[in-house]
Design a protein around this motif. Structure first.
Motif, mmCIF file in Angstrom:
data_model
loop_
_atom_site.group_PDB
_atom_site.id
_atom_site.type_symbol
_atom_site.label_atom_id
_atom_site.label_comp_id
_atom_site.label_asym_id
_atom_site.label_seq_id
_atom_site.Cartn_x
_atom_site.Cartn_y
_atom_site.Cartn_z
ATOM 1 N N ARG A 22 0.835 -1.198 0.000
ATOM 2 C CA ARG A 22 0.000 0.000 0.000
ATOM 3 C C ARG A 22 0.869 1.247 0.000
ATOM 4 N NH1 ARG A 22 -4.080 1.608 4.853
ATOM 5 N NH2 ARG A 22 -2.087 2.154 5.803
ATOM 6 N N ARG A 23 1.917 1.234 0.816
ATOM 7 C CA ARG A 23 2.838 2.380 0.857
ATOM 8 C C ARG A 23 3.451 2.630 -0.521
ATOM 9 N NH1 ARG A 23 8.032 0.546 3.481
ATOM 10 N NH2 ARG A 23 8.115 -0.415 1.419
ATOM 11 N N ASP A 24 3.937 1.587 -1.160
ATOM 12 C CA ASP A 24 4.623 1.756 -2.441
ATOM 13 C C ASP A 24 3.668 2.147 -3.567
ATOM 14 O OD1 ASP A 24 6.983 1.216 -1.202
ATOM 15 O OD2 ASP A 24 7.171 -0.841 -1.927
ATOM 16 N N ILE A 25 2.414 1.714 -3.485
ATOM 17 C CA ILE A 25 1.419 2.136 -4.473
ATOM 18 C C ILE A 25 1.054 3.606 -4.258
ATOM 19 C CG2 ILE A 25 -0.981 1.859 -5.222
ATOM 20 C CD1 ILE A 25 -0.645 -1.153 -4.677
ATOM 21 N N VAL A 26 0.770 3.972 -3.019
ATOM 22 C CA VAL A 26 0.386 5.349 -2.703
ATOM 23 C C VAL A 26 1.520 6.316 -3.013
ATOM 24 C CG1 VAL A 26 -0.186 6.921 -0.810
ATOM 25 C CG2 VAL A 26 -1.373 4.729 -0.998
ATOM 26 N N HIS A 27 2.766 5.899 -2.744
ATOM 27 C CA HIS A 27 3.920 6.767 -2.984
ATOM 28 C C HIS A 27 4.334 6.791 -4.448
ATOM 29 C CE1 HIS A 27 5.513 6.851 1.441
ATOM 30 N NE2 HIS A 27 4.195 7.007 1.369
ATOM 31 N N GLY A 28 3.706 5.944 -5.273
ATOM 32 C CA GLY A 28 4.028 5.937 -6.691
ATOM 33 C C GLY A 28 5.218 5.090 -7.069
ATOM 34 N N GLN A 29 5.779 4.348 -6.117
ATOM 35 C CA GLN A 29 6.908 3.478 -6.435
ATOM 36 C C GLN A 29 6.460 2.276 -7.262
ATOM 37 O OE1 GLN A 29 8.507 2.787 -2.549
ATOM 38 N NE2 GLN A 29 9.531 4.777 -2.448
ATOM 39 N N LEU A 30 5.209 1.901 -7.133
ATOM 40 C CA LEU A 30 4.580 0.940 -8.027
ATOM 41 C C LEU A 30 3.619 1.763 -8.898
ATOM 42 C CD1 LEU A 30 3.888 -2.002 -5.535
ATOM 43 C CD2 LEU A 30 5.580 -1.973 -7.379
ATOM 44 N N ALA A 31 3.966 1.930 -10.137
ATOM 45 C CA ALA A 31 3.281 2.901 -10.994
ATOM 46 C C ALA A 31 1.836 2.514 -11.275
ATOM 47 C CB ALA A 31 4.041 3.046 -12.310
ATOM 48 N N ALA A 32 0.997 3.532 -11.383
ATOM 49 C CA ALA A 32 -0.414 3.325 -11.721
ATOM 50 C C ALA A 32 -0.535 2.587 -13.043
ATOM 51 C CB ALA A 32 -1.134 4.666 -11.808
ATOM 52 N N GLY A 33 -1.372 1.553 -13.058
ATOM 53 C CA GLY A 33 -1.608 0.784 -14.265
ATOM 54 C C GLY A 33 -0.594 -0.299 -14.554
ATOM 55 N N SER A 34 0.458 -0.407 -13.728
ATOM 56 C CA SER A 34 1.503 -1.391 -13.996
ATOM 57 C C SER A 34 1.086 -2.787 -13.543
ATOM 58 C CB SER A 34 2.811 -0.992 -13.307
ATOM 59 O OG SER A 34 2.643 -0.961 -11.895
ATOM 60 N N LYS A 35 1.590 -3.794 -14.250
ATOM 61 C CA LYS A 35 1.314 -5.188 -13.898
ATOM 62 C C LYS A 35 2.143 -5.562 -12.664
ATOM 63 C CE LYS A 35 -0.206 -9.455 -14.602
ATOM 64 N NZ LYS A 35 0.291 -10.281 -15.735
ATOM 65 N N LEU A 36 1.506 -6.233 -11.726
ATOM 66 C CA LEU A 36 2.191 -6.693 -10.517
ATOM 67 C C LEU A 36 2.635 -8.135 -10.736
ATOM 68 C CD1 LEU A 36 -0.206 -5.143 -7.850
ATOM 69 C CD2 LEU A 36 2.102 -4.375 -8.414
ATOM 70 N N LYS A 37 3.912 -8.316 -10.944
ATOM 71 C CA LYS A 37 4.465 -9.642 -11.196
ATOM 72 C C LYS A 37 4.770 -10.307 -9.858
ATOM 73 C CE LYS A 37 6.382 -8.103 -15.596
ATOM 74 N NZ LYS A 37 7.611 -7.907 -16.418
ATOM 75 N N LEU A 38 4.031 -11.356 -9.559
ATOM 76 C CA LEU A 38 4.083 -11.948 -8.227
ATOM 77 C C LEU A 38 5.462 -12.441 -7.855
ATOM 78 C CD1 LEU A 38 0.677 -13.850 -8.022
ATOM 79 C CD2 LEU A 38 1.208 -11.439 -7.682
ATOM 80 N N GLU A 39 6.149 -13.106 -8.775
ATOM 81 C CA GLU A 39 7.470 -13.641 -8.460
ATOM 82 C C GLU A 39 8.452 -12.520 -8.097
ATOM 83 O OE1 GLU A 39 5.759 -14.275 -11.133
ATOM 84 O OE2 GLU A 39 5.203 -16.400 -10.947
ATOM 85 N N ALA A 40 8.367 -11.416 -8.833
ATOM 86 C CA ALA A 40 9.244 -10.282 -8.545
ATOM 87 C C ALA A 40 8.913 -9.669 -7.186
ATOM 88 C CB ALA A 40 9.117 -9.233 -9.646
ATOM 89 N N LEU A 41 7.625 -9.600 -6.839
ATOM 90 C CA LEU A 41 7.219 -9.042 -5.549
ATOM 91 C C LEU A 41 7.666 -9.934 -4.397
ATOM 92 C CD1 LEU A 41 3.611 -7.801 -6.405
ATOM 93 C CD2 LEU A 41 5.688 -6.432 -6.205
ATOM 94 N N VAL A 42 7.581 -11.235 -4.585
ATOM 95 C CA VAL A 42 8.040 -12.179 -3.559
ATOM 96 C C VAL A 42 9.509 -11.939 -3.244
ATOM 97 C CG1 VAL A 42 8.622 -14.612 -3.169
ATOM 98 C CG2 VAL A 42 6.338 -13.992 -3.953
ATOM 99 N N GLN A 43 10.308 -11.738 -4.281
ATOM 100 C CA GLN A 43 11.732 -11.507 -4.083
ATOM 101 C C GLN A 43 12.006 -10.131 -3.489
ATOM 102 O OE1 GLN A 43 13.879 -12.232 -7.700
ATOM 103 N NE2 GLN A 43 13.188 -14.365 -7.886
ATOM 104 N N HIS A 44 11.293 -9.127 -3.996
ATOM 105 C CA HIS A 44 11.536 -7.757 -3.546
ATOM 106 C C HIS A 44 11.197 -7.573 -2.070
ATOM 107 C CE1 HIS A 44 11.883 -3.399 -3.753
ATOM 108 N NE2 HIS A 44 10.692 -3.294 -3.191
#
Length: 234
Positions: A22-44
């Protein structure tokens, strides 16, 4: 007992993942409209797939993440129509919750309100312009204390639903506000607005406090909308 510990641990991980995302979405670090790749998020975020999916499900409920059947997850897009709707509904919710809070709040509420207003004042008394040239730490600290101030104002309304809705709408509005900073250059004495709202609330003048809050939210909305409208559609 082990099963209970495991369940509690999984819930804690999911809660943390939810707050991080939620923090990264609200702060714009996860860009609006971008695909959330689960494997990358697990690692990050260094979490498992199960708590990640639980966190994403909560964010879908918050309207910050979108999903379509089995096609995956996306960060919710931004739009002027949505901004208009968020601002209108937030104004309705927040002013009603504030009216009830002033009516029902006791001495403990007044003390908490004084404390959060003092903390907010320490950050913003010398800040007339929230813009990118300010240090990120200052912007983040202001946002945190601004959130605490608005939350405390309505916290005595005795309506869990009003509080929940205000929280949801606050973070939605914050997302647009942060995005708009990249093109917003207008100066505004936000501290004076907050001080006027604080004084009216402490004096138990609900009519004045609600009117000032409405004006405060609409000024912010007008500035954010102009900034977002001026942005590159991409």
């Amino acid at each position: 007992m082990n099963a209970q510990v495991a369940t509690s641990s999984a819930r804690t991980l999911a809660r943390r993942a939810y707050h991080w995302l939620r923090r990264d979405i609200v702060h714009g670090q996860l860009a609006a409209g971008s695909k959330l790749k689960l494997e990358a998020l697990v690692q990050h975020y260094e979490i498992g797939m199960s708590p990640l999916r639980e966190a994403l499900a909560r964010l879908v409920g918050d309207q910050l993440v979108k999903t379509e059947d089995q096609r995956g997850f996306w960060v919710a897009p931004l739009s002027l129509d949505e901004l208009d709707d968020i601002s209108r509904v937030r104004d309705l919710i927040e002013t009603e919750a504030l009216r009830l809070s002033i009516e029902r709040g006791g001495v403990e509420w007044e003390n908490r309100l004084r404390a959060v207003f003092e903390a907010l004042s320490e950050v913003e008394k010398d800040v007339t312009e929230l813009a990118p040239q300010l240090p990120q730490q200052t912007l983040d600290e202001w946002e945190e204390r601004n959130h605490a101030f608005h939350y405390t104002l309505i916290s005595a309304c005795e309506s869990p639903w009003l509080i929940k809705l205000q929280e949801l709408l606050y973070h939605q509005a914050e997302r647009y506000r942060r995005v708009s900073l990249s093109v917003s250059h207008g100066k505004r004495f936000v501290h004076d607005e907050h001080q006027a709202i604080f004084e009216a609330a402490i004096e138990r003048n609900a009519l004045r406090a609600c009117r000032l809050t409405h004006d405060h939210l609409m000024r912010t909305y007008d500035e954010v909308r102009k900034a977002v409208a001026a942005m590159d559609p991409a």
